[in-house]
Enzyme design. Structure first.
Site, PDB file in Angstrom:
ATOM      1  N   GLN A 115       0.824  -1.213   0.000  1.00 55.67           N
ATOM      2  CA  GLN A 115       0.000   0.000   0.000  1.00 55.67           C
ATOM      3  C   GLN A 115       0.854   1.257   0.000  1.00 55.67           C
ATOM      4  OE1 GLN A 115      -1.398   0.490   4.515  1.00 55.67           O
ATOM      5  NE2 GLN A 115      -1.752  -1.599   3.734  1.00 55.67           N
TER       6      GLN A 115
ATOM      7  N   HIS B  47       0.372   5.756   1.004  1.00 55.53           N
ATOM      8  CA  HIS B  47      -0.458   6.803   1.593  1.00 55.53           C
ATOM      9  C   HIS B  47      -0.185   8.130   0.896  1.00 55.53           C
ATOM     10  CE1 HIS B  47      -1.187   3.780   4.524  1.00 55.53           C
ATOM     11  NE2 HIS B  47       0.007   3.866   5.074  1.00 55.53           N
TER      12      HIS B  47
ATOM     13  N   GLU C  93       4.001   7.000   8.922  1.00 55.54           N
ATOM     14  CA  GLU C  93       3.938   6.042  10.024  1.00 55.54           C
ATOM     15  C   GLU C  93       5.323   5.490  10.337  1.00 55.54           C
ATOM     16  OE1 GLU C  93       2.489   2.066   7.621  1.00 55.54           O
ATOM     17  OE2 GLU C  93       1.008   3.649   7.984  1.00 55.54           O
TER      18      GLU C  93
ATOM     19  N   HIS D 246       4.763   0.205   0.687  1.00 58.36           N
ATOM     20  CA  HIS D 246       5.263  -0.596   1.793  1.00 58.36           C
ATOM     21  C   HIS D 246       4.296  -1.724   2.137  1.00 58.36           C
ATOM     22  CE1 HIS D 246       2.546   2.348   3.579  1.00 58.36           C
ATOM     23  NE2 HIS D 246       2.390   1.513   4.612  1.00 58.36           N
TER      24      HIS D 246
ATOM     25  N   ARG E 221      -4.099   0.636  -2.209  1.00 59.33           N
ATOM     26  CA  ARG E 221      -3.447  -0.675  -2.196  1.00 59.33           C
ATOM     27  C   ARG E 221      -2.858  -1.044  -3.551  1.00 59.33           C
ATOM     28  NH1 ARG E 221      -7.759  -0.513   1.123  1.00 59.33           N
ATOM     29  NH2 ARG E 221      -7.340  -1.102   3.299  1.00 59.33           N
TER      30      ARG E 221
END
Length: 418
Positions: free
Chosen positions: A116, A118, A153, A275, A294
């Site tokens: 996926q 972001h 993240e 990632h 995704r």
């Protein structure tokens, strides 16, 4: 709005304890890739009949942690909204529109997560506005942008973990494509004839995600695991195929960096970094967002044009957070305004003022503020607002403290009112 001279009495009337240190009940996520034992064991319960993939300690409105108040479970987001200046500090409340900017999780991974990416803050805001204008409900499977935030993240391993992050160097990818023989020839030609490394990766990802499930080249890839001394990428791709038979996303994994994290090691994933977490148990801290696009290893929808638009296609080594250890504490910092993570092992640390979540991971943990002292058993967590000032966290075992970076948490938390 409640004046500062009325705040204590107001919260006392509503059943809040003095000191504003609030016990948190995590929100559990039963995704299919999770383990049945690790998170229940952390929380002191029996293994689950269904996978427990994630425990969330945070204030994301879709699935907030809760506090017990007035004989009901109150979402942490609702609690913070009652007095964001005290909970977050004025500066953080203003910068993040009164929302806790980070989300703390424990992940327990038994099968690879989807590959996926972001969006950036600008991409998220634009996509959210477009989907809002189109009238797509927030909970619809057709919805991609569920909020206006980016989602950087950081994962810190609690057990050995395997992580895919970013794209590997092209010579390594070409070498593995050679092993696929004639089945990989077309993909190899794309990589070799591209004008730049980024265009090679883009062409490769576009091509492999256009393949049908069970394509012959995917079957050939699965057979490489038995070859002599396969690369880390071949091993990761074949492991993914064991959980996702025939999924062409395994060929995306073949193009990615593979990290083997030891306990205490960490990886940072910024905007646009493709990632996937493949195995192990770790603590994750991220911006308070749920925007995910995704790229394979999932039965969920894959939006290839959007993926290609969002992803950083330049091959580069995976990014590691800055890590500084002083005595019993290790601070993990990333180049973002939303979060940092402190890990305390076998000692104590004084955490500066700010909105903080303290989670005890092994053994007991004592949290001491100016107004109270709280003992946490393994698996217990508390939210400590900015208005409590400094706290001391002491443990003979292991605890983590999620917070905003110190530079962001400098404003006064005194409640204000009309």
């Amino acid at each position: 709005m409640i004046g500062s001279n009325m705040a204590t009495a107001y919260w006392a009337r509503r059943g809040w304890h003095d000191g504003w240190v609030y016990s948190l009940n995590p929100s559990l996520q039963n995704y299919a890739w999770g383990r049945t034992d690790s998170i229940p064991e952390l929380l002191g319960s029996e293994p689950s009949d269904t996978p427990v993939a994630e425990a969330w300690w945070g204030a994301h409105p879709a699935s907030p942690a809760t506090v017990d108040c007035d004989d009901q479970a109150l979402g942490l987001d609702v609690l913070i909204d009652r007095d964001p200046n005290h909970a977050l500090g004025v500066d953080v409340a203003q910068e993040f529109d009164g929302r806790l900017p980070f989300l703390l999780k424990v992940l327990a991974i038994d099968a690879p997560l989807s590959i996926q990416v972001h969006p950036s803050m600008e991409q998220a805001a634009e996509g959210f506005d477009i989907e809002e204008a189109a009238g797509i409900p927030p909970t619809s499977p057709a919805r991609t942008f569920r909020d206006r935030s980016h989602k950087p993240e950081m994962i810190v391993a609690l057990t050995p973990m395997t992580v895919l992050a970013g794209f590997r160097d092209l010579p390594g990818l070409r070498g593995d494509l050679h092993l696929l023989g004639k089945d990989g020839a077309a993909l190899l030609e794309l990589v070799e004839n591209a004008e730049s490394p980024a265009s090679a990766v883009t062409a490769y990802i576009r091509s492999v995600l256009a393949l049908p499930r069970g394509a012959h080249v995917v079957t050939t890839l699965a057979s490489l695991n038995s070859s002599a001394d396969p690369s880390a990428q071949v091993r990761a791709a074949c492991s993914a195929l064991a959980s996702h038979p025939g999924d062409p996303g395994a060929l995306v994994a073949l193009a990615m960096n593979v990290l083997y994290l030891r306990p205490g090691s960490a990886c940072f994933v910024g905007d646009g970094t493709v990632h996937s977490y493949q195995s192990g148990v770790g603590v994750e801290i991220m911006a308070n967002s749920d925007n995910v696009v995704r790229a394979g290893l999932t039965p969920k929808p894959i939006n290839v044009p959007l993926l290609l638009d969002l992803m950083n296609a330049v091959p580069a080594t995976a990014e590691r957070p800055e890590r500084v250890t002083e005595g019993a504490v290790t601070i993990y910092s990333a180049p973002v305004a939303e979060f940092e993570l402190a890990s305390v092992s076998g000692g104590d640390w004084t955490a500066p003022a700010g909105p903080r979540i303290v989670l005890s991971l092994a053994g007991s943990t004592t949290v001491t503020s100016a107004d109270e002292e709280r003992e946490l058993a393994c698996g217990e967590a508390v939210f400590v607002p900015f208005g409590d000032g400094e706290i001391t966290v002491r443990t003979p075992g292991h605890a983590v403290i999620a917070s905003v970076p110190l530079s962001a948490a400098r404003g006064t938390g005194a409640p204000t009112g009309d």
